[in-house]
Motif scaffolding. Structure first.
Motif, PDB file in Angstrom:
ATOM      1  N   MET A 170       0.753  -1.113   0.002  1.00 55.09           N
ATOM      2  CA  MET A 170       0.091   0.185  -0.024  1.00 55.09           C
ATOM      3  C   MET A 170       0.649   1.235  -0.007  1.00 55.09           C
ATOM      4  O   MET A 170       1.998   1.142   0.573  1.00 55.09           O
ATOM      5  N   SER A 171       0.273   2.458  -0.494  1.00 55.77           N
ATOM      6  CA  SER A 171       1.058   3.596  -0.497  1.00 55.77           C
ATOM      7  C   SER A 171       0.311   4.660   0.211  1.00 55.77           C
ATOM      8  O   SER A 171      -1.134   4.711   0.331  1.00 55.77           O
ATOM      9  N   VAL A 172       0.791   5.462   0.966  1.00 61.13           N
ATOM     10  CA  VAL A 172       0.050   6.541   1.546  1.00 61.13           C
ATOM     11  C   VAL A 172       0.841   7.963   0.857  1.00 61.13           C
ATOM     12  O   VAL A 172       1.946   8.058   0.245  1.00 61.13           O
ATOM     13  N   GLY A 173      -0.025   8.814   1.127  1.00 59.04           N
ATOM     14  CA  GLY A 173       0.340  10.169   0.402  1.00 59.04           C
ATOM     15  C   GLY A 173       0.463  10.459  -1.190  1.00 59.04           C
ATOM     16  O   GLY A 173       0.744  11.139  -1.910  1.00 59.04           O
ATOM     17  N   THR A 174      -0.512   9.657  -1.587  1.00 55.19           N
ATOM     18  CA  THR A 174      -0.723   9.429  -3.114  1.00 55.19           C
ATOM     19  C   THR A 174      -1.786  10.610  -3.755  1.00 55.19           C
ATOM     20  O   THR A 174      -2.377  11.457  -2.842  1.00 55.19           O
ATOM     21  N   VAL A 175      -1.514  11.044  -4.930  1.00 56.23           N
ATOM     22  CA  VAL A 175      -2.455  11.922  -5.348  1.00 56.23           C
ATOM     23  C   VAL A 175      -4.078  11.551  -5.121  1.00 56.23           C
ATOM     24  O   VAL A 175      -4.360  10.416  -5.405  1.00 56.23           O
ATOM     25  N   GLY A 176      -4.933  12.589  -4.512  1.00 57.83           N
ATOM     26  CA  GLY A 176      -6.179  12.248  -4.230  1.00 57.83           C
ATOM     27  C   GLY A 176      -6.409  11.724  -2.860  1.00 57.83           C
ATOM     28  O   GLY A 176      -7.473  11.790  -2.307  1.00 57.83           O
ATOM     29  N   ALA A 177      -5.353  11.413  -2.190  1.00 56.09           N
ATOM     30  CA  ALA A 177      -5.420  10.905  -0.828  1.00 56.09           C
ATOM     31  C   ALA A 177      -5.243  11.928   0.202  1.00 56.09           C
ATOM     32  O   ALA A 177      -4.739  12.866  -0.138  1.00 56.09           O
ATOM     33  N   ASN A 178      -5.613  11.459   1.483  1.00 59.78           N
ATOM     34  CA  ASN A 178      -5.462  12.468   2.686  1.00 59.78           C
ATOM     35  C   ASN A 178      -5.221  11.620   3.845  1.00 59.78           C
ATOM     36  O   ASN A 178      -5.189  10.423   3.714  1.00 59.78           O
ATOM     37  N   TYR A 179      -4.932  12.337   4.809  1.00 59.60           N
ATOM     38  CA  TYR A 179      -4.767  11.708   6.172  1.00 59.60           C
ATOM     39  C   TYR A 179      -5.669  10.660   6.513  1.00 59.60           C
ATOM     40  O   TYR A 179      -5.515   9.359   6.805  1.00 59.60           O
ATOM     41  N   ASP A 180      -6.769  10.968   6.482  1.00 56.88           N
ATOM     42  CA  ASP A 180      -8.155  10.340   6.881  1.00 56.88           C
ATOM     43  C   ASP A 180      -8.323   9.115   6.102  1.00 56.88           C
ATOM     44  O   ASP A 180      -8.579   8.056   6.582  1.00 56.88           O
ATOM     45  N   SER A 181      -8.119   9.321   4.609  1.00 48.45           N
ATOM     46  CA  SER A 181      -8.285   8.261   3.758  1.00 48.45           C
ATOM     47  C   SER A 181      -7.300   7.312   3.912  1.00 48.45           C
ATOM     48  O   SER A 181      -7.335   5.739   3.947  1.00 48.45           O
ATOM     49  N   ILE A 183      -5.580   6.607   6.715  1.00 47.97           N
ATOM     50  CA  ILE A 183      -5.653   5.838   7.822  1.00 47.97           C
ATOM     51  C   ILE A 183      -6.881   4.895   7.842  1.00 47.97           C
ATOM     52  O   ILE A 183      -6.624   3.666   8.463  1.00 47.97           O
ATOM     53  N   GLU A 184      -7.770   5.219   7.246  1.00 46.64           N
ATOM     54  CA  GLU A 184      -8.991   4.155   7.074  1.00 46.64           C
ATOM     55  C   GLU A 184      -8.381   2.931   6.185  1.00 46.64           C
ATOM     56  O   GLU A 184      -8.844   2.022   6.792  1.00 46.64           O
ATOM     57  N   SER A 185      -7.709   3.331   5.188  1.00 41.32           N
ATOM     58  CA  SER A 185      -7.297   1.876   4.349  1.00 41.32           C
ATOM     59  C   SER A 185      -6.288   1.180   5.293  1.00 41.32           C
ATOM     60  O   SER A 185      -6.457   0.050   5.359  1.00 41.32           O
ATOM     61  N   LEU A 186      -5.381   1.812   6.034  1.00 47.46           N
ATOM     62  CA  LEU A 186      -4.375   1.324   7.003  1.00 47.46           C
ATOM     63  C   LEU A 186      -5.124   0.103   8.105  1.00 47.46           C
ATOM     64  O   LEU A 186      -4.771  -0.825   8.415  1.00 47.46           O
ATOM     65  N   ASN A 187      -6.256   0.927   8.642  1.00 44.46           N
ATOM     66  CA  ASN A 187      -7.018   0.289   9.482  1.00 44.46           C
ATOM     67  C   ASN A 187      -7.814  -1.035   8.957  1.00 44.46           C
ATOM     68  O   ASN A 187      -7.992  -1.974   9.778  1.00 44.46           O
ATOM     69  N   THR A 188      -8.277  -0.808   7.820  1.00 42.26           N
ATOM     70  CA  THR A 188      -8.616  -2.114   7.327  1.00 42.26           C
ATOM     71  C   THR A 188      -7.885  -3.069   6.735  1.00 42.26           C
ATOM     72  O   THR A 188      -8.069  -4.335   7.054  1.00 42.26           O
ATOM     73  N   ILE A 189      -6.570  -2.635   6.436  1.00 43.20           N
ATOM     74  CA  ILE A 189      -5.598  -3.772   6.298  1.00 43.20           C
ATOM     75  C   ILE A 189      -5.141  -4.598   7.749  1.00 43.20           C
ATOM     76  O   ILE A 189      -5.235  -5.711   7.695  1.00 43.20           O
ATOM     77  N   LYS A 190      -5.175  -3.617   8.634  1.00 39.56           N
ATOM     78  CA  LYS A 190      -4.926  -4.460  10.139  1.00 39.56           C
ATOM     79  C   LYS A 190      -6.315  -5.129  10.423  1.00 39.56           C
ATOM     80  O   LYS A 190      -5.647  -6.380  10.858  1.00 39.56           O
ATOM     81  N   GLY A 196      -6.784 -13.125   9.153  1.00 34.95           N
ATOM     82  CA  GLY A 196      -6.055 -14.240   8.559  1.00 34.95           C
ATOM     83  C   GLY A 196      -6.174 -14.044   6.897  1.00 34.95           C
ATOM     84  O   GLY A 196      -5.862 -15.118   6.450  1.00 34.95           O
ATOM     85  N   TYR A 197      -6.658 -12.797   6.629  1.00 36.91           N
ATOM     86  CA  TYR A 197      -6.814 -12.676   4.996  1.00 36.91           C
ATOM     87  C   TYR A 197      -5.333 -12.223   4.444  1.00 36.91           C
ATOM     88  O   TYR A 197      -5.114 -12.552   3.260  1.00 36.91           O
ATOM     89  N   ILE A 198      -4.682 -11.482   5.426  1.00 37.91           N
ATOM     90  CA  ILE A 198      -3.527 -10.921   4.717  1.00 37.91           C
ATOM     91  C   ILE A 198      -2.270 -11.259   5.708  1.00 37.91           C
ATOM     92  O   ILE A 198      -2.402 -11.152   6.847  1.00 37.91           O
ATOM     93  N   GLN A 199      -1.169 -12.126   5.218  1.00 38.71           N
ATOM     94  CA  GLN A 199      -0.272 -12.417   6.173  1.00 38.71           C
ATOM     95  C   GLN A 199       0.983 -11.492   6.410  1.00 38.71           C
ATOM     96  O   GLN A 199       1.592 -11.459   7.276  1.00 38.71           O
ATOM     97  N   GLU A 200       1.207 -10.965   5.125  1.00 41.43           N
ATOM     98  CA  GLU A 200       2.289  -9.697   5.323  1.00 41.43           C
ATOM     99  C   GLU A 200       1.828  -8.516   4.484  1.00 41.43           C
ATOM    100  O   GLU A 200       1.080  -8.596   3.718  1.00 41.43           O
ATOM    101  N   PHE A 201       2.636  -7.440   4.771  1.00 39.74           N
ATOM    102  CA  PHE A 201       2.307  -6.111   4.390  1.00 39.74           C
ATOM    103  C   PHE A 201       3.353  -5.101   4.483  1.00 39.74           C
ATOM    104  O   PHE A 201       4.141  -5.254   5.136  1.00 39.74           O
ATOM    105  N   SER A 202       3.277  -4.332   3.223  1.00 42.90           N
ATOM    106  CA  SER A 202       4.568  -3.402   3.440  1.00 42.90           C
ATOM    107  C   SER A 202       3.697  -2.178   3.025  1.00 42.90           C
ATOM    108  O   SER A 202       3.029  -2.007   2.211  1.00 42.90           O
ATOM    109  N   LEU A 203       4.316  -0.942   3.322  1.00 38.69           N
ATOM    110  CA  LEU A 203       3.952   0.464   3.112  1.00 38.69           C
ATOM    111  C   LEU A 203       5.066   1.298   2.502  1.00 38.69           C
ATOM    112  O   LEU A 203       6.115   1.363   3.089  1.00 38.69           O
TER     113      LEU A 203
END
Length: 206
Positions: A170-181, A183-190, A196-203
């Protein structure tokens, strides 16, 4: 020597990188495909006979080789080619000799393809998620949105049932993104990791 580079990030076996496709039609705005290689949608594949020959060559020259990491931009984008590759790996018996993992997109994956990948020896798929906010993804790629959460869940469910591990990026700080969006994506990944749907993750910082 390639043998000295077998312990690749996220790889669980003595693996070497191999490229059998190049390019990607999705054209994400942060990617080298869009900005360095082609500047237009592009994807090409190698002849499967040559792919099998190269794998056999790697086995011969690296006796303790345990697997192959298909570290391409879009290994899974061409469903017909991917299925044909899996069938060749099975027919050649390479699924009994090596483990495979790859980079790929989830929008082209389905139950039939994933089942064939498992039979062919794939133990891990690294999925470029970028963001789980569809509006953000529409900024990242104008050609195709990779953000279809229900579609992603279907793929992750199949992978969990089949025993295929998922490495999400996943990427943060992309064009069109903001802090809230972000964080929401990161919380969903968590949450997906905890279930048990995702075993590893990189940012990555975009």
């Amino acid at each position: 020597k390639r043998r000295n580079y077998c312990r690749l990030y996220g790889s669980e076996y003595n693996e070497v990188e191999m490229w059998i496709t190049r390019g990607c039609p999705v054209m994400c705005n942060f990617c080298v495909v869009a900005n360095v290689y082609y500047a237009k949608p592009n994807h090409r594949v190698r002849d499967l006979d040559k792919v099998i020959a190269e794998i056999r060559y790697l086995q011969k020259t690296i006796p303790d080789l345990e697997g192959i990491f298909f570290n391409e931009e879009a290994h899974t984008i061409n469903r017909n080619y991917l299925r044909a590759l899996c069938q060749r790996l099975i027919d050649e018996g390479l699924n009994k000799e090596l483990k495979f993992n790859c980079m790929g997109n989830y929008d082209t994956l389905d139950t039939v393809t994933l089942t064939l990948m498992k039979q062919a020896g794939y133990y891990k798929i690294r999925i470029g998620l970028e963001s789980l906010d569809e509006s953000v993804m529409q900024h990242i790629s104008k050609y195709r949105s990779k953000s279809n959460y229900q579609r992603l869940l279907d793929v992750l469910h199949d992978c969990r049932e089949l025993g295929i591990k998922i490495y999400g990026t996943m990427s943060v700080g992309t064009v069109g993104a903001n802090y809230d969006s972000d964080i929401e994506s990161l919380n969903t990944i968590k949450k997906l990791h905890a279930e048990g749907y995702i075993q590893e993750f990189s940012l990555s910082i975009n």
